[in-house]
Write a protein that holds these residues in place. Structure first.
Motif, mmCIF file in Angstrom:
data_model
loop_
_atom_site.group_PDB
_atom_site.id
_atom_site.type_symbol
_atom_site.label_atom_id
_atom_site.label_comp_id
_atom_site.label_asym_id
_atom_site.label_seq_id
_atom_site.Cartn_x
_atom_site.Cartn_y
_atom_site.Cartn_z
ATOM 1 N N GLU A 206 1.450 -3.762 -4.569
ATOM 2 C CA GLU A 206 1.247 -2.480 -5.240
ATOM 3 C C GLU A 206 -0.218 -2.055 -5.152
ATOM 4 O OE1 GLU A 206 2.725 -3.067 -9.158
ATOM 5 O OE2 GLU A 206 4.818 -2.883 -8.559
ATOM 6 N N ALA A 207 -1.116 -3.018 -5.290
ATOM 7 C CA ALA A 207 -2.539 -2.710 -5.186
ATOM 8 C C ALA A 207 -2.893 -2.261 -3.775
ATOM 9 C CB ALA A 207 -3.371 -3.924 -5.579
ATOM 10 N N TYR A 208 -2.277 -2.907 -2.782
ATOM 11 C CA TYR A 208 -2.517 -2.528 -1.380
ATOM 12 C C TYR A 208 -2.036 -1.108 -1.120
ATOM 13 C CZ TYR A 208 -2.074 -2.417 3.682
ATOM 14 O OH TYR A 208 -2.164 -2.062 5.000
ATOM 15 N N VAL A 209 -0.841 -0.788 -1.595
ATOM 16 C CA VAL A 209 -0.289 0.556 -1.394
ATOM 17 C C VAL A 209 -1.133 1.593 -2.122
ATOM 18 C CG1 VAL A 209 1.715 2.032 -1.855
ATOM 19 C CG2 VAL A 209 2.046 -0.257 -0.936
ATOM 20 N N ALA A 210 -1.582 1.278 -3.329
ATOM 21 C CA ALA A 210 -2.419 2.204 -4.087
ATOM 22 C C ALA A 210 -3.747 2.434 -3.370
ATOM 23 C CB ALA A 210 -2.659 1.667 -5.496
ATOM 24 N N ALA A 211 -4.343 1.376 -2.842
ATOM 25 C CA ALA A 211 -5.600 1.509 -2.104
ATOM 26 C C ALA A 211 -5.390 2.313 -0.826
ATOM 27 C CB ALA A 211 -6.177 0.142 -1.776
ATOM 28 N N GLN A 212 -4.250 2.101 -0.167
ATOM 29 C CA GLN A 212 -3.944 2.838 1.058
ATOM 30 C C GLN A 212 -3.775 4.330 0.756
ATOM 31 O OE1 GLN A 212 -0.253 1.679 2.909
ATOM 32 N NE2 GLN A 212 -1.063 2.095 4.953
ATOM 33 N N LYS A 213 -3.108 4.659 -0.331
ATOM 34 C CA LYS A 213 -2.938 6.062 -0.720
ATOM 35 C C LYS A 213 -4.286 6.702 -1.036
ATOM 36 C CE LYS A 213 1.786 5.914 -2.382
ATOM 37 N NZ LYS A 213 2.701 6.193 -3.494
ATOM 38 N N LYS A 214 -5.152 5.945 -1.706
ATOM 39 C CA LYS A 214 -6.476 6.464 -2.040
ATOM 40 C C LYS A 214 -7.290 6.712 -0.773
ATOM 41 C CE LYS A 214 -8.847 5.129 -5.813
ATOM 42 N NZ LYS A 214 -9.666 4.275 -6.688
#
Length: 73
Positions: free
Chosen positions: A17-25
């Motif tokens: 989830e942190a990876y996906v959130a960072a990717q979206k950012k």
């Protein structure tokens, strides 16, 4: 059927989830940078074209004045 599904531990889920959130950012910042670049290119192009139009108008006025001065002599 869901009873047999393997359980995934908490750190793995939060890591993904942190990876996906960072990717979206990152994608958001890249998109904003691209939009800012497009706006910058637009305004620079408009400024250069307006300088060209002004320069062309001045040279036309000068040539028109020179032609009318030579006709009046």
């Amino acid at each position: 059927m869901t009873e047999n599904a393997p359980e995934i531990s908490g750190p793995e889920i939060s890591g993904k989830e942190a990876y996906v959130a960072a990717q979206k950012k990152r994608n958001l910042y890249i998109g904003l940078a691209l939009a800012a670049f497009v706006v910058l290119v637009f305004f620079v192009s408009m400024a250069r074209m307006s300088q060209g139009i002004h320069k062309d108008a001045v040279s036309r006025a000068e040539s028109k004045a020179a032609m009318s001065a030579s006709k009046s002599q």
